[in-house]
Design a protein around this motif. Structure first.
Motif, PDB file in Angstrom:
ATOM      1  N   MET A 114      71.152  -4.559   3.017  1.00 53.74           N
ATOM      2  CA  MET A 114      70.332  -3.399   2.822  1.00 53.74           C
ATOM      3  C   MET A 114      71.066  -2.159   3.301  1.00 53.74           C
ATOM      4  SD  MET A 114      66.384  -3.524   3.825  1.00 53.74           S
ATOM      5  CE  MET A 114      65.599  -4.915   3.090  1.00 53.74           C
ATOM      6  N   LYS A 115      70.832  -1.080   2.637  1.00 50.23           N
ATOM      7  CA  LYS A 115      71.464   0.163   3.023  1.00 50.23           C
ATOM      8  C   LYS A 115      70.724   0.784   4.203  1.00 50.23           C
ATOM      9  CE  LYS A 115      72.967   1.053  -1.658  1.00 50.23           C
ATOM     10  NZ  LYS A 115      72.830   1.887  -2.831  1.00 50.23           N
ATOM     11  N   ILE A 116      71.426   1.651   4.908  1.00 49.14           N
ATOM     12  CA  ILE A 116      70.850   2.306   6.086  1.00 49.14           C
ATOM     13  C   ILE A 116      69.621   3.112   5.693  1.00 49.14           C
ATOM     14  CG2 ILE A 116      71.268   4.075   7.836  1.00 49.14           C
ATOM     15  CD1 ILE A 116      74.169   3.085   7.944  1.00 49.14           C
ATOM     16  N   ARG A 117      69.695   3.812   4.579  1.00 48.68           N
ATOM     17  CA  ARG A 117      68.552   4.621   4.143  1.00 48.68           C
ATOM     18  C   ARG A 117      67.330   3.739   3.847  1.00 48.68           C
ATOM     19  NH1 ARG A 117      68.162   9.184  -0.581  1.00 48.68           N
ATOM     20  NH2 ARG A 117      65.903   9.186  -0.615  1.00 48.68           N
ATOM     21  N   GLU A 118      67.557   2.621   3.160  1.00 46.60           N
ATOM     22  CA  GLU A 118      66.457   1.703   2.860  1.00 46.60           C
ATOM     23  C   GLU A 118      65.848   1.159   4.146  1.00 46.60           C
ATOM     24  OE1 GLU A 118      67.936  -1.311   0.265  1.00 46.60           O
ATOM     25  OE2 GLU A 118      68.363   0.106  -1.341  1.00 46.60           O
ATOM     26  N   ASN A 119      66.706   0.784   5.101  1.00 45.07           N
ATOM     27  CA  ASN A 119      66.202   0.289   6.387  1.00 45.07           C
ATOM     28  C   ASN A 119      65.384   1.352   7.096  1.00 45.07           C
ATOM     29  OD1 ASN A 119      67.120  -2.315   6.336  1.00 45.07           O
ATOM     30  ND2 ASN A 119      68.943  -1.916   7.543  1.00 45.07           N
ATOM     31  N   PHE A 120      65.862   2.586   7.078  1.00 50.57           N
ATOM     32  CA  PHE A 120      65.143   3.673   7.734  1.00 50.57           C
ATOM     33  C   PHE A 120      63.761   3.870   7.109  1.00 50.57           C
ATOM     34  CE2 PHE A 120      64.068   8.206   8.190  1.00 50.57           C
ATOM     35  CZ  PHE A 120      63.990   8.265   9.578  1.00 50.57           C
ATOM     36  N   ILE A 121      63.692   3.823   5.800  1.00 51.57           N
ATOM     37  CA  ILE A 121      62.406   3.979   5.110  1.00 51.57           C
ATOM     38  C   ILE A 121      61.475   2.826   5.469  1.00 51.57           C
ATOM     39  CG2 ILE A 121      61.296   3.945   2.834  1.00 51.57           C
ATOM     40  CD1 ILE A 121      63.794   5.532   1.827  1.00 51.57           C
ATOM     41  N   ILE A 122      61.999   1.607   5.480  1.00 52.47           N
ATOM     42  CA  ILE A 122      61.177   0.444   5.829  1.00 52.47           C
ATOM     43  C   ILE A 122      60.705   0.535   7.276  1.00 52.47           C
ATOM     44  CG2 ILE A 122      61.225  -2.068   6.160  1.00 52.47           C
ATOM     45  CD1 ILE A 122      63.094  -2.171   3.699  1.00 52.47           C
ATOM     46  N   ILE A 123      61.582   0.979   8.176  1.00 53.09           N
ATOM     47  CA  ILE A 123      61.188   1.153   9.582  1.00 53.09           C
ATOM     48  C   ILE A 123      60.057   2.175   9.677  1.00 53.09           C
ATOM     49  CG2 ILE A 123      61.940   2.076  11.819  1.00 53.09           C
ATOM     50  CD1 ILE A 123      64.703   0.801  11.207  1.00 53.09           C
ATOM     51  N   CYS A 124      60.195   3.293   8.995  1.00 51.46           N
ATOM     52  CA  CYS A 124      59.172   4.342   9.061  1.00 51.46           C
ATOM     53  C   CYS A 124      57.827   3.864   8.512  1.00 51.46           C
ATOM     54  CB  CYS A 124      59.634   5.585   8.312  1.00 51.46           C
ATOM     55  SG  CYS A 124      60.988   6.454   9.112  1.00 51.46           S
ATOM     56  N   ILE A 125      57.868   3.194   7.369  1.00 48.92           N
ATOM     57  CA  ILE A 125      56.622   2.693   6.773  1.00 48.92           C
ATOM     58  C   ILE A 125      55.993   1.633   7.678  1.00 48.92           C
ATOM     59  CG2 ILE A 125      55.667   1.361   4.844  1.00 48.92           C
ATOM     60  CD1 ILE A 125      57.768   2.827   3.064  1.00 48.92           C
ATOM     61  N   SER A 126      56.803   0.692   8.152  1.00 47.29           N
ATOM     62  CA  SER A 126      56.290  -0.378   9.015  1.00 47.29           C
ATOM     63  C   SER A 126      55.715   0.193  10.306  1.00 47.29           C
ATOM     64  CB  SER A 126      57.396  -1.379   9.341  1.00 47.29           C
ATOM     65  OG  SER A 126      57.891  -1.958   8.175  1.00 47.29           O
ATOM     66  N   TYR A 127      56.453   1.116  10.915  1.00 49.89           N
ATOM     67  CA  TYR A 127      55.989   1.725  12.166  1.00 49.89           C
ATOM     68  C   TYR A 127      54.676   2.469  11.959  1.00 49.89           C
ATOM     69  CZ  TYR A 127      55.645   4.816  16.146  1.00 49.89           C
ATOM     70  OH  TYR A 127      55.177   5.499  17.231  1.00 49.89           O
ATOM     71  N   VAL A 133      54.002   3.622  22.634  1.00 48.96           N
ATOM     72  CA  VAL A 133      54.354   4.171  21.323  1.00 48.96           C
ATOM     73  C   VAL A 133      55.844   3.979  21.061  1.00 48.96           C
ATOM     74  CG1 VAL A 133      54.475   6.304  19.964  1.00 48.96           C
ATOM     75  CG2 VAL A 133      52.439   5.802  21.317  1.00 48.96           C
ATOM     76  N   ILE A 134      56.671   4.289  22.047  1.00 46.40           N
ATOM     77  CA  ILE A 134      58.120   4.097  21.917  1.00 46.40           C
ATOM     78  C   ILE A 134      58.448   2.611  21.760  1.00 46.40           C
ATOM     79  CG2 ILE A 134      60.352   4.339  23.109  1.00 46.40           C
ATOM     80  CD1 ILE A 134      59.219   6.976  22.086  1.00 46.40           C
ATOM     81  N   THR A 135      57.763   1.768  22.518  1.00 48.93           N
ATOM     82  CA  THR A 135      57.984   0.326  22.432  1.00 48.93           C
ATOM     83  C   THR A 135      57.674  -0.186  21.031  1.00 48.93           C
ATOM     84  OG1 THR A 135      57.545   0.027  24.779  1.00 48.93           O
ATOM     85  CG2 THR A 135      57.312  -1.913  23.380  1.00 48.93           C
ATOM     86  N   MET A 136      56.577   0.286  20.435  1.00 51.65           N
ATOM     87  CA  MET A 136      56.247  -0.133  19.069  1.00 51.65           C
ATOM     88  C   MET A 136      57.361   0.247  18.103  1.00 51.65           C
ATOM     89  SD  MET A 136      52.180   0.358  18.344  1.00 51.65           S
ATOM     90  CE  MET A 136      52.020   2.003  19.017  1.00 51.65           C
ATOM     91  N   PHE A 137      57.930   1.429  18.287  1.00 50.77           N
ATOM     92  CA  PHE A 137      59.022   1.853  17.407  1.00 50.77           C
ATOM     93  C   PHE A 137      60.255   0.970  17.599  1.00 50.77           C
ATOM     94  CE2 PHE A 137      62.875   4.219  16.469  1.00 50.77           C
ATOM     95  CZ  PHE A 137      62.657   4.512  15.134  1.00 50.77           C
ATOM     96  N   ALA A 145      62.798  -5.732  14.479  1.00 47.17           N
ATOM     97  CA  ALA A 145      62.335  -6.649  13.438  1.00 47.17           C
ATOM     98  C   ALA A 145      62.979  -6.333  12.094  1.00 47.17           C
ATOM     99  CB  ALA A 145      60.813  -6.589  13.332  1.00 47.17           C
ATOM    100  N   VAL A 146      62.975  -5.067  11.710  1.00 44.79           N
ATOM    101  CA  VAL A 146      63.539  -4.691  10.410  1.00 44.79           C
ATOM    102  C   VAL A 146      65.047  -4.942  10.384  1.00 44.79           C
ATOM    103  CG1 VAL A 146      63.986  -2.737   8.867  1.00 44.79           C
ATOM    104  CG2 VAL A 146      61.713  -3.053   9.861  1.00 44.79           C
ATOM    105  N   PHE A 147      65.726  -4.604  11.463  1.00 44.62           N
ATOM    106  CA  PHE A 147      67.169  -4.810  11.518  1.00 44.62           C
ATOM    107  C   PHE A 147      67.522  -6.292  11.398  1.00 44.62           C
ATOM    108  CE2 PHE A 147      71.090  -5.574  13.954  1.00 44.62           C
ATOM    109  CZ  PHE A 147      71.965  -4.836  13.179  1.00 44.62           C
ATOM    110  N   ILE A 148      66.837  -7.140  12.152  1.00 40.98           N
ATOM    111  CA  ILE A 148      67.131  -8.579  12.115  1.00 40.98           C
ATOM    112  C   ILE A 148      66.792  -9.165  10.743  1.00 40.98           C
ATOM    113  CG2 ILE A 148      66.523 -10.833  13.084  1.00 40.98           C
ATOM    114  CD1 ILE A 148      68.322  -9.136  14.918  1.00 40.98           C
ATOM    115  N   LEU A 149      65.672  -8.762  10.164  1.00 46.36           N
ATOM    116  CA  LEU A 149      65.318  -9.265   8.835  1.00 46.36           C
ATOM    117  C   LEU A 149      66.335  -8.824   7.787  1.00 46.36           C
ATOM    118  CD1 LEU A 149      61.441  -8.867   8.790  1.00 46.36           C
ATOM    119  CD2 LEU A 149      62.732 -11.004   8.711  1.00 46.36           C
ATOM    120  N   SER A 150      66.877  -7.625   7.952  1.00 47.53           N
ATOM    121  CA  SER A 150      67.841  -7.129   6.963  1.00 47.53           C
ATOM    122  C   SER A 150      69.168  -7.883   7.016  1.00 47.53           C
ATOM    123  CB  SER A 150      68.087  -5.630   7.166  1.00 47.53           C
ATOM    124  OG  SER A 150      68.839  -5.389   8.332  1.00 47.53           O
TER     125      SER A 150
END
Length: 142
Positions: free
Chosen positions: A1-14, A37-41, A47-52
């Motif tokens: 996965m690209k960094i941009r895609e991961n960032f979008i998935i992180i933002c949506i998931s968060y 709040v920081i811990t959730m992020f 999670a997203v990084f490991i799944l990717s």
């Protein structure tokens, strides 16, 4: 996965996790502090990084890959909690609570992620089959 895609998935998931957590806290009369709040992020990022990284486990069975990714993610979550615990005391049962708080959303997210991965792979296999048939038909015509 690209960094941009991961960032979008992180933002949506968060965002989804934050909204659900806020609703749960409101219903139960709890308040969320900034560290939570920081811990959730951070947990969402882990999670997203490991799944990717699922392509690193392509040589293994899907079940092994899924279990191994969860174990690695859980290791980093517990390491994060341990490090934070050096600066801010962890409540009694905190490790159990973080285990549950991480596992439930992780399992849901992993299911969504792997359904998408398997559907994409299926579509790619179907496309390859069509290409093979097309090549075979072209060879027969010659």
């Amino acid at each position: 996965m690209k960094i941009r895609e991961n960032f979008i998935i992180i933002c949506i998931s968060y965002t989804i996790i934050s909204i659900v957590a806020t609703i749960i806290n409101l219903v139960n009369g709890y308040e969320t502090n900034n560290l939570n709040v920081i811990t959730m992020f951070v947990l969402t990022w882990i999670a997203v990084f490991i799944l990717s990284l699922h392509r690193l486990f392509d040589g293994f069975s899907p079940l092994f890959m899924i279990v191994m990714q969860y174990a690695i993610a859980l290791f980093f979550v517990m390491l994060f909690v341990f490090i934070v615990g050096q600066f801010n005391p962890i409540s009694e049962g905190g490790y159990r609570d973080i285990f549950l708080s991480f596992t439930v959303p992780y399992v849901i997210g992993a299911c969504v992620y792997y359904i998408d991965v398997f559907q994409t792979a299926k579509k790619q296999n179907e496309l390859l089959d069509e290409i093979k048939k097309s090549v075979e038909n072209d060879k027969k015509r010659e």
